[in-house]
Design an enzyme around this catalytic site. Structure first.
Site, short mmCIF file in Angstrom:
data_model
loop_
_atom_site.label_atom_id
_atom_site.label_comp_id
_atom_site.label_asym_id
_atom_site.label_seq_id
_atom_site.Cartn_x
_atom_site.Cartn_y
_atom_site.Cartn_z
CG ASP A 38 1.55 15.21 14.04
OD1 ASP A 38 1.64 14.41 14.98
OD2 ASP A 38 2.01 14.99 12.90
CG PHE A 98 9.73 12.36 8.93
CD1 PHE A 98 8.78 12.61 9.91
CD2 PHE A 98 9.36 11.60 7.83
CE1 PHE A 98 7.48 12.11 9.80
CE2 PHE A 98 8.07 11.09 7.71
CZ PHE A 98 7.14 11.35 8.71
CG HIS A 110 3.79 9.15 20.08
ND1 HIS A 110 3.63 10.36 20.74
CD2 HIS A 110 3.20 9.30 18.87
CE1 HIS A 110 2.98 11.19 19.96
NE2 HIS A 110 2.69 10.59 18.82
CG HIS A 133 1.50 1.89 4.54
ND1 HIS A 133 0.38 1.97 3.73
CD2 HIS A 133 1.70 3.13 5.05
CE1 HIS A 133 -0.09 3.22 3.77
NE2 HIS A 133 0.70 3.94 4.55
CB SER A 142 -0.94 -0.01 1.20
OG SER A 142 -0.23 -0.19 2.41
CD GLU A 191 1.15 8.46 4.84
OE1 GLU A 191 0.72 7.69 5.72
OE2 GLU A 191 1.98 9.37 5.05
#
Length: 288
Positions: A101, A210, A143, A259, A7, A9
């Site tokens: 975010d 990033f 996270h 992905h 897949s 994005e």
């Protein structure tokens, strides 16, 4: 080793040039027959309308299954559910449900007035509609807002229990990072599919920024290799090799779906897929 499903994005365009780039990306990658493609929201929900338009257009013109990102940021519950209803009316059947975010400069996430408190409450509301297949985010490394790794896993369990069907991970640089996370999820009783997110590295300095913003650790060997390749002008070759090796290790470890975060630059993702044996499928028009 069987060929995996994939897949991709994309992010919504903010200009005419961006629209052409997105369409080129879709045209380049659609022949690889992805299981689905997803379209992101900008930070703070800044591209909400653009995302909806991009999702509807890709779904209508390409025939691809599109998963629309939907977040809790800067919107009331009613506004968020109105967007979900619009997706249902456009026959979009998949949503990637995320907390989202916060707007730039805001720091930590704060629920909007009369808005959803976070992703779990959003997933519960979407699940109650019984109109979507729901995917959520997962974090193989801590996270930035989480207390520790276990807190991330506990939160993922709550999202799955709330009605999510599968999870897509944040990107990572080493296969072992994903395997450790997958094992911890199984131990926690999470039986939904966990899909690894892959970031083919178009620009190393951008990828580092990033990674630092989302808590992804950068192995010294990867950093050194890209620093050298940047000086030598061989970053494209290295990027293809690094992403292909990571994917190959994941596949050998039992992963069946990959992905890719394309950043609307399809060539590197396409080259990695080809290296893995994922080749274009001829359309009926091409065969006729």
């Amino acid at each position: 080793m069987s060929v995996p499903s994939v897949s991709f994005e994309f992010f919504p365009p903010k200009s005419l040039e961006g629209s052409f780039r997105l369409w080129d990306c879709v045209q380049t990658l659609a022949p690889l027959a992805p299981e689905f493609v997803s379209v992101t929201y900008g930070a703070g929900g800044t591209t909400r309308t653009l995302t909806h338009e991009a999702v509807a257009t890709i779904h209508k013109t390409s025939g691809l299954r599109v998963a629309a990102h939907l977040t809790c940021v800067d919107a009331t519950k009613a506004e968020t559910m109105e967007i979900a209803e619009a997706y249902a009316e456009a026959r979009v059947s998949e949503i990637v449900a995320l907390r989202g975010d916060p707007p730039k400069g805001q720091g930590k996430f704060t629920p909007a007035e009369n808005g959803f408190s976070g992703s779990v409450e959003l997933i519960e509301a979407l699940s109650a509609m019984n109109k979507f297949r729901l995917r959520v985010g997962a974090y193989p490394e801590k996270h930035p807002d989480a207390a520790d790794n276990q807190a991330d896993i506990d939160h993922l369990k709550r999202k799955i229990d709330a009605g999510a069907h599968s999870a897509i991970t944040q990107f990572f640089f080493e296969a072992e990072t994903f395997f450790r996370f997958r094992d911890a999820c199984v131990k926690a009783g999470i039986d939904a599919p966990i899909i690894p997110g892959i970031l083919p590295i178009e620009n190393w300095s951008g990828a580092k920024r990033f990674a630092q913003s989302c808590g992804t650790s950068i192995p010294a060997v990867i950093n050194d290799a890209f620093e050298n390749a940047t000086r030598d002008g061989t970053t494209e070759l290295l990027a293809t090799a690094v992403a292909t090796e990571l994917c190959d290790e994941l596949l050998q470890g039992g992963v069946e779906h990959l992905h890719f975060y394309t950043l609307n630059r399809p060539e590197l993702t396409r080259d990695v897929c080809h290296a893995l044996g994922i080749m274009p499928k001829a359309s009926l028009q091409e065969v006729a």
